[in-house]
Design a protein around this motif. Structure first.
Motif, PDB file in Angstrom:
ATOM      1  N   THR A  18       0.848  -1.225   0.145  1.00  0.00           N
ATOM      2  CA  THR A  18       0.094  -0.136  -0.003  1.00  0.00           C
ATOM      3  C   THR A  18       0.888   1.262   0.000  1.00  0.00           C
ATOM      4  O   THR A  18       0.691   2.239  -0.652  1.00  0.00           O
ATOM      5  CB  THR A  18      -0.861   0.082   1.281  1.00  0.00           C
ATOM      6  N   VAL A  19       1.826   1.453   0.919  1.00  0.00           N
ATOM      7  CA  VAL A  19       2.823   2.489   0.816  1.00  0.00           C
ATOM      8  C   VAL A  19       3.501   2.565  -0.386  1.00  0.00           C
ATOM      9  O   VAL A  19       3.581   3.712  -0.910  1.00  0.00           O
ATOM     10  CB  VAL A  19       3.822   2.315   2.065  1.00  0.00           C
ATOM     11  N   LEU A  73       2.575   1.905  -3.274  1.00  0.00           N
ATOM     12  CA  LEU A  73       1.502   2.025  -4.239  1.00  0.00           C
ATOM     13  C   LEU A  73       1.306   3.406  -4.245  1.00  0.00           C
ATOM     14  O   LEU A  73       1.036   4.249  -5.411  1.00  0.00           O
ATOM     15  CB  LEU A  73       0.521   1.212  -4.259  1.00  0.00           C
ATOM     16  N   VAL A  74       1.211   3.921  -3.081  1.00  0.00           N
ATOM     17  CA  VAL A  74       0.741   5.377  -2.807  1.00  0.00           C
ATOM     18  C   VAL A  74       1.603   6.337  -2.928  1.00  0.00           C
ATOM     19  O   VAL A  74       1.541   7.548  -3.480  1.00  0.00           O
ATOM     20  CB  VAL A  74       0.044   5.336  -1.341  1.00  0.00           C
ATOM     21  N   VAL A  75       2.905   6.046  -2.331  1.00  0.00           N
ATOM     22  CA  VAL A  75       4.035   6.988  -2.143  1.00  0.00           C
ATOM     23  C   VAL A  75       4.600   7.050  -3.672  1.00  0.00           C
ATOM     24  O   VAL A  75       5.351   8.089  -4.103  1.00  0.00           O
ATOM     25  CB  VAL A  75       4.988   6.644  -1.302  1.00  0.00           C
ATOM     26  N   GLY A  76       4.817   5.856  -4.288  1.00  0.00           N
ATOM     27  CA  GLY A  76       5.546   5.916  -5.584  1.00  0.00           C
ATOM     28  C   GLY A  76       7.234   6.162  -5.577  1.00  0.00           C
ATOM     29  O   GLY A  76       7.819   5.406  -4.758  1.00  0.00           O
ATOM     30  N   HIS A 102       8.669   8.861  -4.488  1.00  0.00           N
ATOM     31  CA  HIS A 102       9.081  10.017  -3.669  1.00  0.00           C
ATOM     32  C   HIS A 102      10.091   9.368  -2.356  1.00  0.00           C
ATOM     33  O   HIS A 102       9.500   9.156  -1.089  1.00  0.00           O
ATOM     34  CB  HIS A 102       7.770  10.659  -2.872  1.00  0.00           C
ATOM     35  N   TYR A 123      10.211   7.562   1.910  1.00  0.00           N
ATOM     36  CA  TYR A 123      10.762   6.398   2.520  1.00  0.00           C
ATOM     37  C   TYR A 123      11.598   6.489   3.637  1.00  0.00           C
ATOM     38  O   TYR A 123      11.988   5.723   4.582  1.00  0.00           O
ATOM     39  CB  TYR A 123      11.217   5.620   1.299  1.00  0.00           C
ATOM     40  N   THR A 130      10.716  -0.159   2.441  1.00  0.00           N
ATOM     41  CA  THR A 130      11.377   1.067   2.406  1.00  0.00           C
ATOM     42  C   THR A 130      12.714   1.420   2.143  1.00  0.00           C
ATOM     43  O   THR A 130      13.376   2.324   1.477  1.00  0.00           O
ATOM     44  CB  THR A 130      10.772   1.975   3.613  1.00  0.00           C
ATOM     45  N   THR A 146       8.164  -1.151  -7.007  1.00  0.00           N
ATOM     46  CA  THR A 146       7.094  -1.193  -7.427  1.00  0.00           C
ATOM     47  C   THR A 146       6.237  -1.884  -6.171  1.00  0.00           C
ATOM     48  O   THR A 146       6.921  -2.695  -5.217  1.00  0.00           O
ATOM     49  CB  THR A 146       6.392  -1.570  -8.698  1.00  0.00           C
ATOM     50  N   TRP A 147       5.154  -1.951  -6.242  1.00  0.00           N
ATOM     51  CA  TRP A 147       4.402  -2.687  -4.928  1.00  0.00           C
ATOM     52  C   TRP A 147       4.403  -4.130  -5.285  1.00  0.00           C
ATOM     53  O   TRP A 147       4.235  -4.872  -4.322  1.00  0.00           O
ATOM     54  CB  TRP A 147       2.828  -2.312  -4.871  1.00  0.00           C
TER      55      TRP A 147
END
Length: 756
Positions: free
Chosen positions: A485-486, A488-491, A493, A497, A530, A539-540
């Motif tokens: 989820t992290v 996927l959402v953060v991409g 950036h 992390y 991270t 990626t996720w």
């Protein structure tokens, strides 16, 4: 991702105490600080991701994955000594990453050697998992020998930072050393011997009997922190372990001595006519002191025991052998004491002592012999070098052996299928080798996670492995969902992390050990996700790969646990201890045959090698079990008492024929009951041995229920009676029976935990 602590509870989960929680949190802070200091500057400062990655995993590997015991300074010393080995392993892994099969063969060798290093003691055993991770990280693709310099630099940086944090950042305080515990026990024994010599009540001067026994129990290896256990192969550790066994035996003997009534001699006529143990009346011909309740010879020997304990305690506390201590003084005093006793007991003197006095003298003699063994062991431990041959050689065989020979015997003695450490090494090597083969053959992304799962979730038994795998898979799944989820959402950036990694490491390293494997795996999955997201774009899908790798590693670990020694250390300790108990029976009966043979000296002494050989195997299994990472916890079964009993049997077999051999023949009316008592005791050893391994006890007559072996009344004998010989035999057999009863009382009811 952390291993279960070596002293964890056996059933259920015990809530950690406040000091334990504080220790876990402090360790998490130290590892997080070291990992962060090595990771962030080289990722965002100088753009050296390889250095950053190895610095981070070096701190995690030796700080969290490796259960290195001891204080902060002790851990730092182990880490610094492990650094050259780690550099060699990273180099080897980098070179062998060229092909899958080369990496697999290297993994088999490295896995076996590092796991087998547990024979050297708790500290090398604790560092082994982290060292294995260094090879694991480097042996996976891409094959990049040009990156070796960066890898070695990162590893060196991470280890040095972690060692510095162990010393300066919330360091773990030192625990009470084994020498200090031993010195306290010896001091207690000395005060008790001094009080017994004067016939004083033990209150105020020495510990009551139960406190004496409890002081002895505190010397069991299972009660000691792993870092303080004398489990090494060198002369010092062997001698300290011998001293601990002698001190525990001494405390138990003093406890019995303080519980016994003062040995006041009765009137001679009463003893001769009734043939029974007297009361507490006095007699003009009594050989005891009316004021102290003990005979002068015993008081003098007990005073020497107290002096010996005082000298030994001082040597233990200062760490220096006392040059003014004569190791032969106690031995000479024992011989003189027994010579005078035998002269009176056979009628060669006019002051023949009575049976109660002889019984107390026999107990005092056993106390003196234990104090001699204790003093000699401490002298050997503190001397530091090879010493002269010491009797009995069966116990002090290591005193004049070279260090190389001692290590060779430890290593060679464990190169057998019955060695717990050999079993663990083979199981771990096969598991890691299989995991490397599967990860390489299937070309699994981040395949080192497969090996990491085998390394961190593997236990010494199949059942314990399964209990670790179940919550680990649940935790990994939850962590993967959160990490996916992290990601996927953060991409891409990376600053997010970077902000999450530090707190995530602190939470994972603190909450994992406190809340369980599930929490540890969940949080560690988030941490590695991270961390890798800052090294290269991800990626996720990374979270899904983590689940697949952990599941694969768990399956391999379970399969190895099911196929290779499923019971782990438990069965070998039980088997070797049972074999040791069985071997003591013939030595008991053989010693009695020597002392009761007619004519005296016509019977050959029984061989002690079978007991000595099995004693070494049992000691090795016991020490391995106690130094094994992730091993069993403190056990109800008192295996240390089995070792002490075997030592007691060997000491009696050595000394009784030397100091108690009769000068005249003894009639069958005496020898028959004594030999029967010895036969019953030998049967008792076989029966308790059968209980240790859950076998059917051997058939035979029940053991005598009396405290002493049945025998004829002293006043009813028609042949010359060597009273000291008979009394010393009685005391030896009775003491052995009491020790066997204690061992039997510690056998658990269920077979599941017997011997753990």
């Amino acid at each position: 991702m952390t291993r279960a602590p070596a002293t964890g509870p056996r059933r259920g989960r015990r809530a950690p105490s406040t000091p334990e929680r504080r220790s876990v949190v402090h360790r998490a802070i130290r590892v997080t600080a070291a990992a962060s200091a090595g990771f962030y500057p080289f990722v965002y400062g100088v753009d050296r991701p390889n250095v950053a990655l190895y610095a981070l995993f070096a701190a995690v590997a030796l700080g969290m994955l490796s259960p290195i015991p001891g204080s902060g300074r002790q851990r730092a010393a182990v880490m610094l000594r492990a650094l050259p080995v780690g550099l060699a392993l990273v180099t080897l892994g980098t070179v062998l990453a060229v092909t899958t099969w080369a990496a697999v063969l290297g993994m088999l060798v490295v896995g076996f050697v590092l796991t087998f290093a547990a024979v050297a003691g708790p500290r090398p055993a604790g560092a082994a998992p982290g060292l294995q991770l260094f090879y694991i990280l480097a042996c996976f693709p891409p094959y990049a020998p040009q990156a070796l310099g960066a890898r070695l630099a990162g590893l060196t940086l991470g280890v040095l930072l972690l060692a510095a944090c162990e010393v300066f950042l919330l360091p773990e305080p030192p625990s009470v050393s084994y020498r200090e515990r031993l010195a306290d026990a010896v001091a207690t024994a000395g005060r008790t011997a001094d009080a017994a010599a004067g016939g004083r009540a033990t209150e105020g001067q020495a510990a009551p009997a139960e406190r004496l026994r409890e002081s002895g129990r505190q010397l069991r290896l299972s009660y000691l922190p792993p870092a303080e256990r004398p489990a090494g192969a060198g002369r010092v550790d062997r001698a300290l372990a011998e001293a601990g066994a002698a001190a525990r035996a001494l405390l138990v003997q003093l406890a019995r001595l303080t519980e016994a009534a003062p040995a006041r001699a009765p009137g001679r006529d009463a003893c001769a006519t009734t043939g029974t143990d007297p009361g507490t009346g006095t007699d003009p011909d009594a050989t005891t002191d009316a004021g102290t309740g003990t005979d002068p010879a015993s008081a003098e020997l007990l005073n020497l025991v107290a002096t010996t304990c005082s000298v030994t305690e001082s040597a233990l506390r200062t760490g220096r052998p006392r040059s003014q201590s004569d190791p032969l003084a106690m031995e000479g005093a024992i011989r003189d004491f027994q010579a005078a006793r035998n002269a009176r007991g056979t009628g060669e003197a006019n002051d023949t002592p009575h049976v109660p006095v002889l019984r107390r003298q026999s107990a005092v003699l056993a106390v003196a012999e234990s104090s001699r063994i204790l003093e000699t062991s401490v002298q050997v431990a503190l001397d530091g070098g090879r010493t002269r041959p010491i009797e009995p050689r069966e116990l002090f065989w290591y005193a004049d052996a070279s260090t190389a020979l001692l290590w060779w015997r430890r290593l060679a003695g464990n190169m057998t299928l019955h060695s717990v450490q050999f079993q663990n090494a083979v199981r771990t090597a096969l598991g890691l080798g299989a995991a490397r083969l599967v990860a390489g053959s299937l070309d699994l992304s981040h395949g080192f996670w497969v090996l990491l799962a085998v390394l961190t979730l593997g236990r010494t038994t199949a059942w314990e492995t399964w209990k670790a795998v179940r919550p680990a898979l649940v935790g990994t799944l939850a962590g993967a969902v959160a990490a996916g989820t992290v990601l996927l959402v953060v991409g891409q950036h990376t600053e997010v992390y970077a902000a999450v990694l530090g707190p995530g490491m602190l939470a994972a390293f603190a909450l994992g050990p406190l809340l369980g494997i599930a929490w540890g795996q969940a949080l560690f999955t988030l941490v590695v996700s991270t961390a890798f997201a800052q090294i290269a774009p991800v990626t996720w899908h990374l979270a899904g790969e983590r689940i697949l790798d952990v599941a694969t590693g768990s399956a391999i670990g379970l399969l190895c646990g099911l196929l290779a020694w499923r019971a782990g250390a438990t069965s070998e300790v039980r088997r070797t201890m049972a074999d040791l108990l069985r071997s003591t029976g013939p030595l008991i009966t053989g010693t009695v045959q020597v002392l009761t043979a007619t004519p005296p000296g016509s019977a050959s002494p029984p061989p002690t090698y079978p007991v000595l050989h099995r004693l070494r195997l049992a000691e090795a299994a016991y020490l391995q079990n106690r130094s094994e990472p992730g091993g069993t916890s403190a056990a109800p079964m008192d295996w240390h008492a089995v070792l002490i009993t075997a030592n007691h049997v060997m000491l009696g077999a050595h000394w009784l024929p030397l100091i108690d051999l009769p000068t005249t023949g003894v009639g069958e009316d005496i020898t028959g009951p004594v030999r029967t008592a010895a036969d019953r005791l030998a049967l008792e050893t076989r029966r308790i041995a059968a209980l240790c391994v859950d076998e059917q006890p051997p058939a035979g007559p029940p053991a005598a229920g009396a405290d002493r072996p049945a025998g004829p009344a002293p006043g009813s004998l028609t042949l010359p009676l060597p009273l000291p010989t008979l009394i010393d035999l009685e005391h030896w057999l009775s003491s052995l029976r009491a020790e066997l009863a204690h061992i039997e009382s510690s056998v658990p009811d269920g077979s599941e935990t017997a011997g753990r």
